[in-house]
Scaffold this active site. Structure first.
Site, short mmCIF file in Angstrom:
data_model
loop_
_atom_site.label_atom_id
_atom_site.label_comp_id
_atom_site.label_asym_id
_atom_site.label_seq_id
_atom_site.Cartn_x
_atom_site.Cartn_y
_atom_site.Cartn_z
N SER A 157 0.82 -1.22 0.00
CA SER A 157 0.00 0.00 0.00
C SER A 157 0.86 1.27 0.00
CB SER A 157 -0.95 -0.01 1.21
OG SER A 157 -0.20 -0.15 2.40
N GLY A 197 8.40 -0.79 0.54
CA GLY A 197 7.97 -0.66 1.93
C GLY A 197 8.57 -1.76 2.79
N ASP A 227 7.50 -4.31 6.56
CA ASP A 227 6.59 -4.61 7.67
C ASP A 227 7.22 -4.21 8.99
OD1 ASP A 227 4.46 -5.84 6.10
OD2 ASP A 227 6.01 -7.28 5.59
N GLU A 271 10.76 -9.29 -4.47
CA GLU A 271 11.30 -8.07 -3.84
C GLU A 271 12.79 -8.24 -3.56
OE1 GLU A 271 7.23 -6.53 -1.62
OE2 GLU A 271 8.63 -7.73 -0.49
C1 5RP Z 1 5.03 -6.90 0.41
C2 5RP Z 1 5.89 -6.17 1.37
C3 5RP Z 1 5.49 -4.79 1.73
O1 5RP Z 1 6.53 -3.91 1.46
C4 5RP Z 1 5.15 -4.74 3.19
O2 5RP Z 1 4.17 -5.73 3.46
C5 5RP Z 1 4.62 -3.37 3.60
O3 5RP Z 1 3.39 -3.16 3.00
P1 5RP Z 1 2.52 -1.87 3.26
O4 5RP Z 1 3.22 -0.74 2.60
O5 5RP Z 1 1.20 -2.18 2.62
O6 5RP Z 1 2.40 -1.68 4.74
O7 5RP Z 1 6.89 -6.64 1.85
O8 5RP Z 1 5.45 -8.23 0.24
#
Ligand code: 5RP
Length: 223
Positions: free
Chosen positions: A30, A82, A84, A103
């Site tokens: 997102s 991004g 987590d 990624e």
């Molecule tokens: C997807 C990822 C994202 O970068 C991570 O989940 C962060 O997502 P968001 O920006 O929606 O919080 O690793 O695989």
């Protein structure tokens, strides 16, 4: 400021790291969606992007940004994605959007990883967010037992009651209860387990910079 506004703020701020005339690596999620929207406003200054997921590819193309295959380009100047969780050294947990393998591939192909995140993602030590691990489905139960032996609880990620299938046709385990004090070692060790495709700890491909969205503006952390 809402979390969505913080994401938009860092998505916009990431534009300063895009190198004119060069392909940009684009992550998933997102926060990255906000970056992709901002990227569309300067799309004439770059040849296009290498994407880390089907979802990001679709969004990029819908906005008229060409998407290149990773095999058709050389080193990428910057990768923007991004996280987590991110710690004070730039190590991250990623894969909440199930795109961790691609990624990590695009991050490895890139000179600099620019992480964009709202301030809730900054942690002292990695591990509160369950670590995503992409696995070959026939290895799931064995890998779950291996995590149990080290004190973790792993479960297969579900979607609509069925195991989620990644863009690579594999499954995701989410592992909680781990204390990841040595992210580099942890990443190296788990990556050796038979059936593990990718572990969602990014210590070998950690961030060079994190643009952190806070209520008082964008904070830049350099590692
Ligand atoms: C997807 C990822 C994202 O970068 C991570 O989940 C962060 O997502 P968001 O920006 O929606 O919080 O690793 O695989």
């Amino acid at each position: 400021m809402t979390q969505d506004e913080l994401k938009a703020l860092v998505g916009q701020a990431a534009l300063q790291y895009v190198v004119g005339g060069e392909i940009v690596g684009v992550g998933t999620g997102s926060t990255v969606n906000k970056f992709i929207d901002a990227l569309a406003t300067i799309k004439s200054s770059i040849p296009g992007a290498v994407s880390s997921s089907v979802a990001s590819t679709e969004r990029l193309k819908a906005l008229g940004i060409p998407v290149f295959d990773a095999n058709d380009v050389g080193e990428i100047a910057v990768y923007i994605d991004g996280a987590d969780e991110i710690d004070a050294r730039g190590n991250m947990i990623k894969g909440g959007g199930a795109a961790l393998t691609r990624e990590k591939i695009v991050a490895a192909q890139s000179r600099r990883f620019i992480c964009i995140a709202d301030e809730s993602k900054l942690v002292e030590a990695l591990g509160r967010f369950p670590v995503p691990v992409e696995v070959i489905p026939m290895a799931s139960q064995r890998v779950i037992r291996q995590f149990q032996a080290m004190g973790g609880q792993a479960r297969v990620r579900l979607k609509d009651g069925q195991p989620l299938v990644t863009d690579n046709g594999q499954h995701i385990l989410d592992v909680s209860g781990l204390s990841i004090t040595e992210p580099l070692q942890f990443e190296s060790d788990v990556n050796q387990w038979p059936g593990v495709v990718t572990v969602g700890v990014f210590a070998h491909q950690k961030a060079a910079v994190c643009l952190l969205g806070t209520t008082s503006g964008v904070k830049t952390l350099a590692f």
